[in-house]
Design a protein around this motif. Structure first.
Motif, mmCIF file in Angstrom:
data_model
loop_
_atom_site.group_PDB
_atom_site.id
_atom_site.type_symbol
_atom_site.label_atom_id
_atom_site.label_comp_id
_atom_site.label_asym_id
_atom_site.label_seq_id
_atom_site.Cartn_x
_atom_site.Cartn_y
_atom_site.Cartn_z
ATOM 1 N N ALA A 63 10.715 -3.536 47.121
ATOM 2 C CA ALA A 63 9.729 -4.306 47.878
ATOM 3 C C ALA A 63 10.276 -5.525 48.590
ATOM 4 C CB ALA A 63 8.592 -4.741 46.942
ATOM 5 N N HIS A 64 11.580 -5.686 48.700
ATOM 6 C CA HIS A 64 12.077 -6.804 49.497
ATOM 7 C C HIS A 64 11.713 -6.602 50.972
ATOM 8 C CE1 HIS A 64 15.240 -8.463 46.484
ATOM 9 N NE2 HIS A 64 14.205 -9.278 46.567
ATOM 10 N N THR A 86 7.426 3.384 43.420
ATOM 11 C CA THR A 86 7.056 3.129 42.028
ATOM 12 C C THR A 86 5.850 2.196 41.975
ATOM 13 O OG1 THR A 86 8.497 1.197 41.823
ATOM 14 C CG2 THR A 86 9.478 3.350 41.320
ATOM 15 N N PRO A 87 5.086 2.212 40.883
ATOM 16 C CA PRO A 87 3.911 1.337 40.783
ATOM 17 C C PRO A 87 4.254 -0.145 40.944
ATOM 18 C CG PRO A 87 3.796 3.038 39.102
ATOM 19 C CD PRO A 87 5.156 3.158 39.735
ATOM 20 N N ALA A 88 5.346 -0.606 40.329
ATOM 21 C CA ALA A 88 5.722 -2.021 40.445
ATOM 22 C C ALA A 88 6.106 -2.358 41.885
ATOM 23 C CB ALA A 88 6.872 -2.345 39.493
ATOM 24 N N SER A 89 6.839 -1.473 42.539
ATOM 25 C CA SER A 89 7.214 -1.714 43.937
ATOM 26 C C SER A 89 5.984 -1.768 44.834
ATOM 27 C CB SER A 89 8.169 -0.634 44.447
ATOM 28 O OG SER A 89 9.468 -0.817 43.923
ATOM 29 N N LEU A 90 4.997 -0.929 44.550
ATOM 30 C CA LEU A 90 3.784 -0.932 45.359
ATOM 31 C C LEU A 90 3.082 -2.285 45.274
ATOM 32 C CD1 LEU A 90 1.581 0.313 47.081
ATOM 33 C CD2 LEU A 90 0.595 1.299 44.989
ATOM 34 N N GLU A 91 2.932 -2.820 44.058
ATOM 35 C CA GLU A 91 2.263 -4.107 43.906
ATOM 36 C C GLU A 91 3.025 -5.216 44.625
ATOM 37 O OE1 GLU A 91 -0.086 -5.622 40.702
ATOM 38 O OE2 GLU A 91 0.681 -4.023 39.401
ATOM 39 N N LEU A 92 4.328 -5.219 44.464
ATOM 40 C CA LEU A 92 5.128 -6.260 45.113
ATOM 41 C C LEU A 92 5.145 -6.087 46.627
ATOM 42 C CD1 LEU A 92 8.178 -6.520 42.674
ATOM 43 C CD2 LEU A 92 6.341 -8.190 42.981
ATOM 44 N N ALA A 165 17.330 1.189 39.824
ATOM 45 C CA ALA A 165 18.447 0.537 40.521
ATOM 46 C C ALA A 165 18.763 -0.842 39.959
ATOM 47 C CB ALA A 165 18.145 0.430 42.022
ATOM 48 N N GLY A 166 17.885 -1.381 39.083
ATOM 49 C CA GLY A 166 18.170 -2.647 38.428
ATOM 50 C C GLY A 166 18.268 -3.846 39.344
ATOM 51 N N HIS A 167 17.665 -3.770 40.518
ATOM 52 C CA HIS A 167 17.809 -4.835 41.519
ATOM 53 C C HIS A 167 16.665 -5.840 41.423
ATOM 54 C CE1 HIS A 167 18.708 -6.819 45.267
ATOM 55 N NE2 HIS A 167 17.618 -6.363 45.859
ATOM 56 N N ILE A 168 15.443 -5.373 41.627
ATOM 57 C CA ILE A 168 14.251 -6.166 41.364
ATOM 58 C C ILE A 168 13.253 -5.262 40.650
ATOM 59 C CG2 ILE A 168 14.583 -7.678 43.369
ATOM 60 C CD1 ILE A 168 12.205 -6.175 44.700
ATOM 61 N N LEU A 169 12.148 -5.812 40.236
ATOM 62 C CA LEU A 169 11.125 -5.048 39.524
ATOM 63 C C LEU A 169 10.723 -3.813 40.336
ATOM 64 C CD1 LEU A 169 9.347 -5.785 36.868
ATOM 65 C CD2 LEU A 169 7.518 -6.104 38.548
ATOM 66 N N GLY A 170 10.831 -2.640 39.725
ATOM 67 C CA GLY A 170 10.422 -1.406 40.390
ATOM 68 C C GLY A 170 11.436 -0.800 41.325
ATOM 69 N N SER A 171 12.591 -1.427 41.494
ATOM 70 C CA SER A 171 13.565 -0.948 42.482
ATOM 71 C C SER A 171 14.183 0.381 42.063
ATOM 72 C CB SER A 171 14.666 -1.986 42.696
ATOM 73 O OG SER A 171 15.392 -2.211 41.499
ATOM 74 N N ALA A 172 14.567 1.167 43.061
ATOM 75 C CA ALA A 172 15.076 2.510 42.786
ATOM 76 C C ALA A 172 16.164 2.915 43.763
ATOM 77 C CB ALA A 172 13.928 3.529 42.851
ATOM 78 N N PRO A 299 5.867 -4.600 32.067
ATOM 79 C CA PRO A 299 6.929 -4.661 31.051
ATOM 80 C C PRO A 299 7.718 -3.359 30.932
ATOM 81 C CG PRO A 299 4.760 -4.487 30.010
ATOM 82 C CD PRO A 299 4.521 -4.719 31.477
ATOM 83 N N GLU A 300 7.192 -2.261 31.503
ATOM 84 C CA GLU A 300 7.939 -0.999 31.452
ATOM 85 C C GLU A 300 9.266 -1.088 32.199
ATOM 86 O OE1 GLU A 300 5.650 -0.583 35.329
ATOM 87 O OE2 GLU A 300 5.269 -1.449 33.349
ATOM 88 N N CYS A 301 9.417 -2.118 33.043
ATOM 89 C CA CYS A 301 10.654 -2.304 33.790
ATOM 90 C C CYS A 301 11.628 -3.257 33.080
ATOM 91 C CB CYS A 301 10.359 -2.868 35.181
ATOM 92 S SG CYS A 301 9.380 -1.781 36.237
#
Length: 467
Positions: A63-64, A86-92, A165-172, A299-301
Motif C-alpha cells: 500500500a505504499h 491482502t486484507p491489510a494492504s487493502l485497508e492501508l 514480503a516483510g516490507h510493510i503490513l500486508g506486503s507481498a 496481528p496476523e501479520c
C-alpha cells in the motif's frame, strides 16, 4: 504469446507498474505514483502506456503510494477490472489513496488561486489528478482478498500466490503461474522486500520459489545498511542529547510502517531506561495515526515477539507522553512547547504534509535536531538537507540549517544489497531477471553481482515475450 511490459519504476525508484498479458487477459502488478520533485507531476498525469479499459485484473503488492497511488486515476480513465490484494494492504491502500486525493485537490485549489492572481481570470480552474470521489470509486473494484501462501485462480491459465514480503503490513511478493498454448511460465514479482536485520513487528521476507523470470526491486542494490542495534542506539543518543539541551527532535516520518516502528523503539527505550528523560511525543500525522490503528487490527501479520506483546495485553505502539494530533490547531500548538519534545510528522521525504511546518519552526535553531530514518529520493527537501545544504527554502522563504542533522540508515524497510542478492539466489537461476524500482547506479551495481541469469534493466514502455 505471454508478454510483460513496463510502465513505471523503470530506471527510477517510484511509480511501480508492470503489465502481464496471458491467455487473453491483462494483469497489472501495481499502479503507483511517481514521487519526488514537482517535475514528476507531468509523469503522473501522462498516459499509462496501455488502455486502462483493457486491464482485467490489478494485483497490488502493498500500500505504499508509489505502488498504489495511481489506482484512482486508472479507474477514472476506464479500468473496470478486479483489484486483488491482502486484507491489510487493502485497508492501508484505502487510507493512502484517500489521503493522496485530498492532497491532489488541495494542490489544484492552490494552483487555481495562483493562476487567477497572475491572469486576473476567474475561469483559471486547475483540475486535480484525481479527487476523493475517484479514490472512493476505485474501491468499488476491489474483489477477492489474497491470503499468504494460498494459490488463487485469477482466471483460466493464470494463478497467483501472494508471499509475505516483510516490507510493510500486508506486503507481498507475487508469484504468477501462467499457461497459454501448451506452454507454462513462472514469474515472480518481488514487490518491495523487507530488511531482515532483526526488525520488529513484521516477519522477514518469505523464501521465494524457483521460477523462470524474476522482476525485482533494487532500491538499495548498491549498498549495505547500517546494523540495526547501533541505529537504535543512535536514535536514543539523538533524543537524549537534544532533549538534554532543551531542544526538540523532529523526525520526518513515513506514515506506514516507519511511524509504527519508531513508536515501538521509543516505547522500548523508555521501558529499558535507554531514553533518560520523560518526553512528550507527538505523532502529528492523521494518516500515521490511522495507519497505527490499522496495524493494531492485523496481528496476523506480526512477528512472534510483537504478537506475544499484543496477546499479553500490551500495546506495541503506545508509550508514556504520546499524543496523537489529528487536528490542525493541535499541530500548530506544538510550536508553543519549549523543548523536550519529539515531533513525528509526515512526509518522510519532506515533500508535503505537516513536517515542513515543523522544519520551518525548528531547523534554524541549534538546540534542535532533525532525524531522518528513511529513504529520501533525489529532488526532495529531505535529500537536500541530508546532502548538507546550508539553507533550504520552505514555503517560499529560506531558513539556515543550524539544527543537528542525523541520518540513520539502519531503519530501512527495504532489503539491502546482500539481502536482495540472497533472495535472488533462492529463485533458482531464473532465465531472465528484470531489475526495477532503483536508481540507475543502484541497478548497475546490483546487476554486476548476478550470475546464471540474463539481466535486463527495462526502460519505460519496453515489452518482452515470456518464453
Amino acid at each position: 504469446m505471454m508478454k510483460i511490459s513496463f510502465h513505471g519504476a523503470d530506471q527510477g525508484v517510484t511509480g511501480s507498474c508492470h503489465l502481464i498479458e496471458c491467455a487473453g487477459k491483462s494483469i497489472l502488478i501495481d499502479c503507483g505514483m511517481y514521487q519526488g520533485g514537482r517535475e514528476l507531476k507531468e509523469e503522473n498525469a501522462a498516459p499509462f502506456g496501455f488502455d486502462p479499459e483493457s486491464i482485467d485484473y490489478l494485483l497490488l503488492t502493498h500500500a505504499h503510494l508509489d505502488h498504489c497511488g495511481r489506482i484512482p486515476l486508472l479507474v477514472k480513465r476506464g479500468f473496470r477490472g478486479e483489484i486483488i490484494t491482502t486484507p491489510a494492504s487493502l485497508e492501508l491502500a484505502r487510507l493512502v489513496m484517500l489521503d493522496s486525493a485530498g492532497l491532489q485537490e488541495e494542490e489544484a485549489r492552490y494552483q487555481s488561486r495562483k493562476a487567477k492572481r497572475h491572469t486576473g481570470k476567474s475561469h483559471a480552474d486547475i483540475e486535480p489528478l484525481y479527487t476523493t470521489l475517484d479514490a472512493l470509486n476505485s474501491l468499488d473494484y476491489v474483489g477477492r482478498h489474497a491470503s499468504y501462501d494460498q494459490p488463487l485462480e485469477i482466471a483460466p491459465g493464470i494463478r497467483a500466490t501472494f508471499l509475505d514480503a516483510g516490507h510493510i503490513l500486508g506486503s507481498a511478493s507475487i508469484l504468477l503461474e501462467l499457461e497459454e498454448g501448451g506452454k507454462s511460465h513462472r514469474i515472480l514479482f518481488s514487490g518491495d522486500l523487507g530488511n531482515i536485520g532483526n526488525r520488529p513487528i513484521l516477519r522477514p521476507p518469505e523464501t521465494p520459489p524457483k521460477v523462470d523470470t524474476v522482476v525485482m526491486e533494487t532500491t538499495y542494490g548498491d549498498r549495505l545498511h547500517k546494523q540495526l542495534e547501533p541505529s537504535i542506539q543512535e536514535l536514543y543518543d539523538a533524543v537524549n542529547t537534544t532533549v538534554g539541551r532543551g531542544g526538540k527532535v523532529v523526525i520526518p516520518t513515513f506514515a506506514l510502517e516507519r511511524a509504527q516502528e519508531i513508536l515501538y523503539y521509543l516505547r522500548e527505550g523508555l521501558e529499558k531506561g535507554k531514553i533518560h528523560h520523560y518526553i512528550n511525543v507527538f505523532l502529528d500525522s492523521p494518516m500515521a495515526i490511522s495507519a497505527t490503528e490499522i496495524f493494531k487490527r492485523h496481528p496476523e501479520c506480526y512477528d512472534t515477539e510483537t504478537l506475544q506483546l499484543s496477546r499479553d495485553g500490551n500495546d506495541p505502539f503506545n508509550l508514556p507522553g504520546l499524543h496523537f494530533t489529528r487536528e490542525t490547531a493541535e499541530s500548530m500548538a506544538i510550536n508553543n512547547i519549549d523543548g523536550g519534545a519529539i515531533i513525528m510528522a509526515g512526509s518522510g521525504m519532506c515533500t508535503g504534509g505537516r513536517v515542513r511546518h515543523h522544519l520551518k519552526h525548528n531547523i534554524w535553531d541549534k538546540k534542535n535536531s532533525i532525524v531522518f530514518v528513511g529513504y529520501a529520493a533525489k529532488g526532495t527537501l529531505a535529500r537536500r538537507i541530508i546532502d548538507g545544504a546550508d539553507k533550504v527554502r520552505i514555503f517560499g522563504e529560506e531558513y539556515p540549517v543550524n539544527a543537528d542533522i542525523y541520518t540513520i540508515g539502519g531503519f530501512s524497510a527495504h532489503a539491502d544489497q546482500a539481502e536482495l542478492l540472497a533472495w535472488h539466489k533462492k529463485t533458482g537461476n531464473p532465465a531472465t531477471t528484470y531489475l526495477v524500482h532503483g536508481e540507475e547506479e543502484s541497478m548497475q551495481a546490483f546487476s554486476r553481482l548476478l550470475s546464471h541469469t540474463k539481466v535486463v534493466m527495462p526502460e519505460l514502455g519496453d515489452s518482452f515475450d515470456l518464453q
